[in-house]
Design a protein around this motif. Structure first.
Motif, mmCIF file in Angstrom:
data_model
loop_
_atom_site.group_PDB
_atom_site.id
_atom_site.type_symbol
_atom_site.label_atom_id
_atom_site.label_comp_id
_atom_site.label_asym_id
_atom_site.label_seq_id
_atom_site.Cartn_x
_atom_site.Cartn_y
_atom_site.Cartn_z
ATOM 1 N N SER B 48 17.201 -61.068 10.429
ATOM 2 C CA SER B 48 16.594 -60.053 9.557
ATOM 3 C C SER B 48 15.414 -59.382 10.252
ATOM 4 C CB SER B 48 16.116 -60.682 8.251
ATOM 5 O OG SER B 48 17.211 -61.135 7.507
ATOM 6 N N ASP B 162 22.217 -56.057 6.455
ATOM 7 C CA ASP B 162 21.678 -57.413 6.540
ATOM 8 C C ASP B 162 22.389 -58.328 5.537
ATOM 9 O OD1 ASP B 162 20.240 -59.671 6.927
ATOM 10 O OD2 ASP B 162 18.279 -58.807 6.447
ATOM 11 N N GLU B 163 23.422 -58.990 5.997
ATOM 12 C CA GLU B 163 24.217 -59.882 5.142
ATOM 13 C C GLU B 163 24.500 -59.280 3.770
ATOM 14 O OE1 GLU B 163 23.527 -63.999 5.442
ATOM 15 O OE2 GLU B 163 21.866 -63.809 6.853
HETATM 16 MG MG LIG Z 1 17.895 -62.780 6.862
#
Ligand SMILES: [Mg+2]
Ligand SMILES: Nc1ncnc2c1ncn2[C@@H]1O[C@H](COP(=O)(O)OP(=O)(O)OP(=O)(O)O)[C@@H](O)[C@H]1O
Lengths: 256, 254
Positions: B48, B162-163
């Motif tokens: 991240s 991000d995911e």
């Molecule tokens: Mg993360």
């Protein structure tokens, strides 16, 4: 909304019945405890002659002026606090010191500074509303999730545009609460200030009207004015704020 | 088709007084135009942080980030982020307004045309019927679709994810993975996609970077040329899985 009104109406009916029974039973002198009929007559006379309406309008004019000034100052100060850490600290202290100070306590000072005109009352209203509104607004801005700010920045927003397009709506539940507290505080401060002004011999407003009717021993007139005050209060809180809430924070799922 | 996004010598240390975390150490990545670049790594390795540096939300202590050869140091609409959580839509705007808003901010097109573009992307992610709903009326998967539509409508140089599917159930995740691939095949947007899921990385990525933890470094970057669509058990899939699994080095974590 409808439900609220049903509840309100039921309560008012119960109160009216209790009142009328007490008045008819003759526990108290009728002069001090008038029957509903006499209060109704006073209300009607006051509305017809325009005196009650005129004073209510005058009170509303004062309160709205005061609130508008307070809202502008709130937005200005709270935004500055978001930008400058120093100003934030200063404002925090200012709120801590000023917020517990009842507006009416400042009235003597206000009269010295501004004289016994509208300015003094407006000053008291601004004081009564500004600090709780700043408190709520700053708290609201602080709790805006970082992700909203980042989404705004990602879209290309910066500076004041970021504050107004993201921070203000994101903190809207807080801003609304601040405004509600501000309104009720202003309403109290206003009536109190007008009554004090009644003693000073300046005319205008519902508080002044109450003071005057008491002086004339027109107790049903006092109750008529109280009814108008309550009515305006209910209209603003249930209707005005109710509708704003429904159209904004409830619709957005930010408040249940 | 090289060098849309170039990272050189990125370092980022978080020092909270008590802790000293090397979130990124000497990260060099060169991502070409049209890549679907996956970054795979264990929790807390700095994925991240890396993406947030690219987006401009975080500043590296040293190193350089170039987009189309130009250094970036602040957030901007040329690098759009799709976050993991379901809370990235503005609750006071409808689905359509959420997608349209960045276009409005950037004065991308005339009002009418903006509406049309937004509607097109809302439809693209299958939410035409929900265009006038507010975010709180949507499911998690729908919210992520809107976030993707909003990002795509901005036509960014790089799409940062991000995911975005990590909080979804397996079925919805598979559906959204397929949607993302078909969108990517159609628009050839350069995408940096973060995941800690090996399967997801293989299914999506045209290249896969594996990160290791403390310090957060890029351990290796592998090409992924398997034919699409990719499914578990298809030729080559398991081999890739083993390679990545070995690189992730789960033993070190436990
Ligand atoms: Mg993360
Ligand atoms: N703002 C911050 N302040 C201090 N430390 C931070 C901050 N942000 C991240 N870190 C630390 O940096 C490291 C990397 O965090 P990061 O969020 O990039 O991990 P991640 O790979 O995205 O993990 P996950 O898969 O769990 O999301 C972690 O050890 C984390 O504690």
């Amino acid at each position: 909304m409808k439900e609220i009104f049903r509840k309100r109406v039921l309560f008012i009916l119960l109160l009216a019945v209790a009142w009328e029974s007490a008045a008819r039973a003759g526990f108290f002198p009728p002069l001090l405890f008038p029957s509903l009929g006499r209060i109704w007559d006073s209300l009607k006379d006051g509305v017809m002659s325009g005196e009650l309406v005129g004073n209510a309008v005058f009170s509303l004019y004062l309160i709205i002026t005061g609130l508008v000034i307070a809202v502008i100052l709130t937005v200005l100060f709270s935004s500055l606090a978001m930008v400058s850490k120093n100003f934030d600290n200063f404002l925090d202290t200012a709120v801590a010191v000023m917020n517990p100070l009842p507006g009416i306590a400042l009235l003597p000072l206000a009269i010295l500074w501004f004289g016994t005109g509208q300015e003094s009352i407006i000053f008291v209203i601004v004081h009564a509303t500004l600090w709780p509104m700043i408190l709520n607004t700053v708290a609201g801005f602080r709790t805006v999730p970082v992700i909203f700010r980042e989404v705004g920045q990602n879209a290309g927003l910066t500076g004041p545009r970021l504050v107004f397009s993201i921070m203000v709506p994101a903190a809207f539940p807080y801003l609304l609460t601040g405004l509600k507290i501000g309104w009720s505080r202003a309403w109290r401060a206003l009536i109190a200030a007008e009554m004090v002004f009644g003693t000073a011999g300046v005319s205008g407003g519902l508080g002044w009207f109450i003071y005057k009717q008491r002086y004339l021993m027109d107790i049903s007139g006092v109750f008529a004015a109280l009814i108008v005050i309550v009515l305006i209060g209910i209209l603003v809180e249930d209707l005005f704020f109710g509708i704003i809430e429904k159209k904004t924070v409830r619709r957005w799922g930010m408040m249940v | 088709m090289a060098g849309v996004l170039q990272l050189t010598g990125i370092n980022k240390i978080f020092d909270t007084g008590k802790q000293h975390v090397t979130a990124l150490e000497n990260v060099d990545i060169d991502i070409g135009g049209g890549d679907l670049f996956c970054i795979l790594g264990p929790s807390g390795c700095g994925k991240s942080t890396l993406l947030r540096c690219i987006a401009g939300f975080e500043h590296p202590d040293s190193g350089e980030i170039l987009v189309d050869g130009k250094a970036v140091d602040r957030p901007g609409p040329d690098r759009v982020m799709v976050f993991q959580g379901f809370d990235q839509l503005l609750p006071w705007k409808t689905v359509l307004e959420n997608v349209e808003y960045p276009l409005k901010v950037n004065k991308t097109a005339a009002k009418k045309e903006r509406r049309d573009i937004s509607m097109e992307f809302v439809s693209l992610v299958g939410l035409a019927d929900f265009a006038h709903n507010y975010p709180h009326q949507l499911s998690g998967g729908m919210k992520q679709r809107v976030a993707i539509a909003r990002a795509l409508a901005m036509n960014p140089k790089v799409l940062l994810m991000d995911e975005p599917f990590a909080s979804l159930d397996a079925q919805t995740r598979t559906a959204l993975q397929n949607e993302l691939i078909s969108i990517w095949e159609r628009f050839r947007t350069t995408i940096v996609f973060i995941t800690h899921n090996i399967q997801e990385a293989i299914i999506l990525g045209s290249r896969i970077a594996v990160m290791s933890k403390q310090p957060g470094t890029i351990k290796e970057i592998i090409e992924n040329n398997l034919d699409r669509p990719r499914f578990v058990g298809y030729p080559g899939f398991d081999e890739k899985w083993k390679v990545l699994h070995a690189l992730l080095d789960f033993n070190r974590l436990s």
